[in-house]
Design a protein around this motif. Structure first.
Motif, PDB file in Angstrom:
ATOM      1  N   VAL A 136       0.852  -1.194   0.073  1.00 38.34           N
ATOM      2  CA  VAL A 136       0.034   0.015  -0.100  1.00 38.34           C
ATOM      3  C   VAL A 136       0.867   1.223   0.072  1.00 38.34           C
ATOM      4  CG1 VAL A 136      -0.194   0.460   2.401  1.00 38.34           C
ATOM      5  CG2 VAL A 136      -2.396   0.773   0.980  1.00 38.34           C
ATOM      6  N   ALA A 137       2.192   1.167   0.708  1.00 41.08           N
ATOM      7  CA  ALA A 137       2.850   2.307   0.615  1.00 41.08           C
ATOM      8  C   ALA A 137       3.617   2.691  -0.707  1.00 41.08           C
ATOM      9  CB  ALA A 137       3.989   2.203   1.707  1.00 41.08           C
ATOM     10  N   PHE A 138       3.848   1.508  -1.660  1.00 40.78           N
ATOM     11  CA  PHE A 138       4.375   1.650  -2.809  1.00 40.78           C
ATOM     12  C   PHE A 138       3.315   2.247  -3.654  1.00 40.78           C
ATOM     13  CE2 PHE A 138       8.531  -0.882  -3.286  1.00 40.78           C
ATOM     14  CZ  PHE A 138       8.923  -0.492  -1.872  1.00 40.78           C
ATOM     15  N   ARG A 139       2.248   1.655  -3.672  1.00 42.78           N
ATOM     16  CA  ARG A 139       0.938   2.273  -4.468  1.00 42.78           C
ATOM     17  C   ARG A 139       0.637   3.718  -4.289  1.00 42.78           C
ATOM     18  NH1 ARG A 139      -4.173  -0.064  -4.709  1.00 42.78           N
ATOM     19  NH2 ARG A 139      -4.016  -1.073  -2.303  1.00 42.78           N
ATOM     20  N   ALA A 140       0.792   4.154  -3.013  1.00 40.49           N
ATOM     21  CA  ALA A 140       0.665   5.586  -2.445  1.00 40.49           C
ATOM     22  C   ALA A 140       1.695   6.297  -3.371  1.00 40.49           C
ATOM     23  CB  ALA A 140       0.767   5.674  -0.915  1.00 40.49           C
ATOM     24  N   ARG A 141       2.924   5.802  -2.874  1.00 44.04           N
ATOM     25  CA  ARG A 141       3.955   6.477  -3.963  1.00 44.04           C
ATOM     26  C   ARG A 141       3.756   6.726  -5.446  1.00 44.04           C
ATOM     27  NH1 ARG A 141      10.020   4.005  -3.283  1.00 44.04           N
ATOM     28  NH2 ARG A 141       8.728   2.240  -4.450  1.00 44.04           N
ATOM     29  N   ALA A 142       3.470   5.524  -5.917  1.00 45.66           N
ATOM     30  CA  ALA A 142       3.243   5.660  -7.226  1.00 45.66           C
ATOM     31  C   ALA A 142       2.197   6.799  -7.938  1.00 45.66           C
ATOM     32  CB  ALA A 142       2.653   4.139  -7.910  1.00 45.66           C
ATOM     33  N   VAL A 143       1.100   7.101  -6.853  1.00 48.74           N
ATOM     34  CA  VAL A 143      -0.006   8.034  -7.278  1.00 48.74           C
ATOM     35  C   VAL A 143       0.245   9.350  -6.678  1.00 48.74           C
ATOM     36  CG1 VAL A 143      -1.728   6.490  -7.723  1.00 48.74           C
ATOM     37  CG2 VAL A 143      -1.411   7.184  -5.419  1.00 48.74           C
ATOM     38  N   GLY A 144       1.701   9.649  -6.055  1.00 54.96           N
ATOM     39  CA  GLY A 144       2.028  10.838  -5.802  1.00 54.96           C
ATOM     40  C   GLY A 144       1.451  11.185  -4.251  1.00 54.96           C
TER      41      GLY A 144
END
Length: 270
Positions: free
Chosen positions: A192-200
């Motif tokens: 979930v952290a990486f997905r948050a990073r991916a969408v800024g």
């Protein structure tokens, strides 16, 4: 308005009861949402004290990702725009909720993470426990000065822990919550952290938002979760091109329990 979502089970019943006592004392107005993960529903005395949901296990074990999603959905449906997710074995510090509220005003579309202190064996949290005197945040995560925030660098998203964090509904909607393909232990929080990073969506360290992890027996590495870690780690690697939980993977490999096959890992055949 703030809600606190907690995943719970009989294995952590004593811990979650202490947590709920602390939350009620710190802020009687906060909405407390308990998501019960065992096959059978939560005990009646807990259901009488908090909004309680039942998310039974799936084919591969406890559904942590699905449980968090259900809990947040219930909080949002009840009109709450800031959701704190706090593991069952964690209790809030005296200023944790306040600091998360303040940080959410400054960073309204973010993942907000406070420091966590691991309490030593023998410390039993009761209403009179002076948690501030026990504060010793885990050194692997930043510990900003109380009342300050620090926006994490891109490489720090792997440090995200789901045991104590907060987000607004805008932040949650931006990264889409947790991926329910993860079942059992491990991987869903880094995903979930990486997905948050991916969408800024920024990851923000929140000074003074202290949580305190109540002691319980663990194994290092967590042998009881080996199969979960291999399954969820492989799912993560397919999506992000690297394995999570690297310290545990290394420990399992050094113990001769797993072996590398191509870019992945498997149990060593018996």
């Amino acid at each position: 308005m703030t809600a606190v979502v907690t995943l719970a089970s009989l294995a952590r019943l004593d811990h979650v009861e202490r947590q709920q006592e602390r939350l009620a004392r710190e802020d009687p107005e906060v909405l407390r949402v308990l998501v019960w993960l065992d096959p059978t529903p939560a005990p009646a005395h807990l259901a009488a004290r908090a909004l309680t949901l039942h998310v039974p296990p799936g084919g591969h074990g406890l559904r942590l990702a699905a449980g968090r999603n259900r809990g947040v959905a219930a909080a949002v449906a009840a009109g709450h725009d800031l959701v704190v997710l706090l593991d069952a074995d964690c209790v809030p510090g005296p200023a944790m909720l306040k600091r998360y509220v303040e940080a959410s005003a400054r960073h309204p579309r973010s993942l907000l993470c406070g420091p966590v202190t691991y309490l030593p064996e023998g410390v039993r949290v009761d209403p009179a426990t002076d948690l501030a005197a026990l504060t010793a945040p885990h050194p692997a995560r930043p510990d900003p000065e109380p009342g300050t925030t620090v926006v994490a660098a891109d490489e720090d998203y792997a440090l995200f822990w789901s045991l104590s964090f907060a987000t607004t509904t805008a932040g949650w909607e931006a990264f889409g919550g947790f991926d329910e393909a993860y079942e059992g232990y491990g991987g869903e929080d880094t995903d979930v952290a990486f997905r948050a990073r991916a969408v800024g969506v920024p990851l923000v360290w929140v000074g003074g938002a202290h949580a305190y992890h109540q002691h319980h027996a663990t194994s290092a590495p967590p042998w009881q979760h080996l199969d979960d870690i291999l399954r969820n780690g492989a799912l993560f690697a397919r999506r992000w091109g690297r394995w999570p939980m690297e310290g545990w993977i290394t420990a399992f490999a050094q113990a001769g329990a797993i072996e590398q096959v191509g870019d992945g890992w498997r149990r060593v055949p018996a």
